[in-house]
Write an enzyme that holds these catalytic residues in place. Sequence first.
Site, PDB file in Angstrom:
ATOM      1  N   GLU A  75       6.487   7.384   7.462  1.00 25.94           N
ATOM      2  CA  GLU A  75       7.507   7.794   8.043  1.00 25.94           C
ATOM      3  C   GLU A  75       7.963   9.181   7.671  1.00 25.94           C
ATOM      4  OE1 GLU A  75      11.538   5.785   9.813  1.00 25.94           O
ATOM      5  OE2 GLU A  75      10.531   4.921   8.090  1.00 25.94           O
ATOM      6  N   ASP A  76       7.571   9.520   6.295  1.00 29.15           N
ATOM      7  CA  ASP A  76       8.319  10.797   5.727  1.00 29.15           C
ATOM      8  C   ASP A  76       7.152  11.889   5.651  1.00 29.15           C
ATOM      9  OD1 ASP A  76      10.850   9.717   6.117  1.00 29.15           O
ATOM     10  OD2 ASP A  76      11.061   9.328   4.087  1.00 29.15           O
TER      11      ASP A  76
END
Length: 489
Positions: A75-76
């Site tokens: 996600e990051d």
Amino acid sequence: MTISQIINDFKKNNPGADTTMIRLAYDFAVKAHAGQKRKSGEPYIQHCLHTAFTLVQIKADLETIIAGLLHDIPEDTEFTLADIEKNFGKETASLVEGITKLSKIKYRGIERYRESLRKMFLAMAQDLRVILIKFADRLHNLRTLEYLPLEKRQRIARETLEIYAPVAGLLGVWRLKLQMEDICFKYLYQEDYKKLAYKYEVEKKLEHNQYIQKVKNLLGAKLREAKIPFKITSRFKNLYSIYLKLRKKERKFDEIYDVFALRIIVPDIADCYKALGIIHALWRPNPGRFKDYIAVPKPNGYKALHTTVYGPGGKPAEFQIRTKEMDDGAKYGIAAHWFYKLDGGRGKNAHRQPAWVKEILNIQKETENTSDFIKQIEFDVFNDRIFVFTPKGDVFDLPEGSTPIDFAYYVHSDVGNQAISALVNDKIAPLDVELKNGDLVEIITDKKRKGPNRDWLKFIKTATARNKIKQNLRRSVLDNIRRFIPRIK
Ligand code: MN
């Protein structure tokens, strides 16, 4: 926090384990999160390390710890789930995927709670380890809440208190539940927290410690006399649970003596009962507070004997008596057991799927909208359970508020369908009466009875009874159609 601390602690629980993959996962996470910082100003990798560290503390397995280190990568960072699968294999990748799915919740307000709860249960049904990682991730986020804006801080604290902490309790991961609760308590009810923390940690601690010491001395002498090897520990309850107790019963702090529990660890089950006998001979028990979770474990597998007695000076003391094995189970819950993978009854550990996970899946199948789903789960699973006995001495645990009809359907569909009246503690009772803990219930049946009464749906409480009644009503409608039009197929 460093990776060596994590590896060392993991090796303590798993001597001889190969920890190369933990080291590689760390290196990968360092590379992926390079240059990123948390709101606190710390390097992002610290969040990954703290998450993994918590997982080691609750004795999670190797894949779970690796996934804990990698959990924020898809996600990051610029790396994907496919990169994780390529480097660390399918199992780790699917754990990370589970976490990523859980965190994608776009709803606001109450809908958000409902949706995250629903997602959490669905993830749980697939692989319970995903939830453990989510708990560990959340715990570190809570510990760094002060760096977030007030509104976000309160939203996260409230969501944790309403959803994560109860689910952690349900899964028996007490260690995490208690830690999460106290942090949230501090942020949500600041004034109450300060007052209670002062009272508890400063004013009352000495008095309580002296009392506990007295109890330990008296009991220790008797246990030695009986030649039972033992360990006595005492634990103060967490501030949040004391706060709830104070609020619920509107009692003043001075009157609350059950703010701590004394735990007695003995070698085997026979010793548990012997120790119980010794305690009851020393001090008068409060019969309403005795619970035999060894004979009748809690739905999440929790086992122990609990009793509250009027100890020295007539002040109540709560005892929890268990073996070492039961104690580990109680501390780490599902993390200590090895019943992780729940692949619909096909896997080798499927038999360890706790009954309530099945219950949740049933509820999920039967309810269409989320708010009904939550209501039913809150009732069937989160609610306190009562133990009800059959005349033969079998025990059923039901949610509080259950009726004889709920009980009948737990015993067997036929008993439910043919129920005409009930005896509760040998007295005739209405079928909609609210059962109490320890009730002896006998259902009177009539074999000629064709099926359930539609009116029962108005008062029954459990999803199990509701589903079975509905199924049978549907079936009897079909039977009638067949009877009247016998030749049509
Ligand atoms: Mn995270």
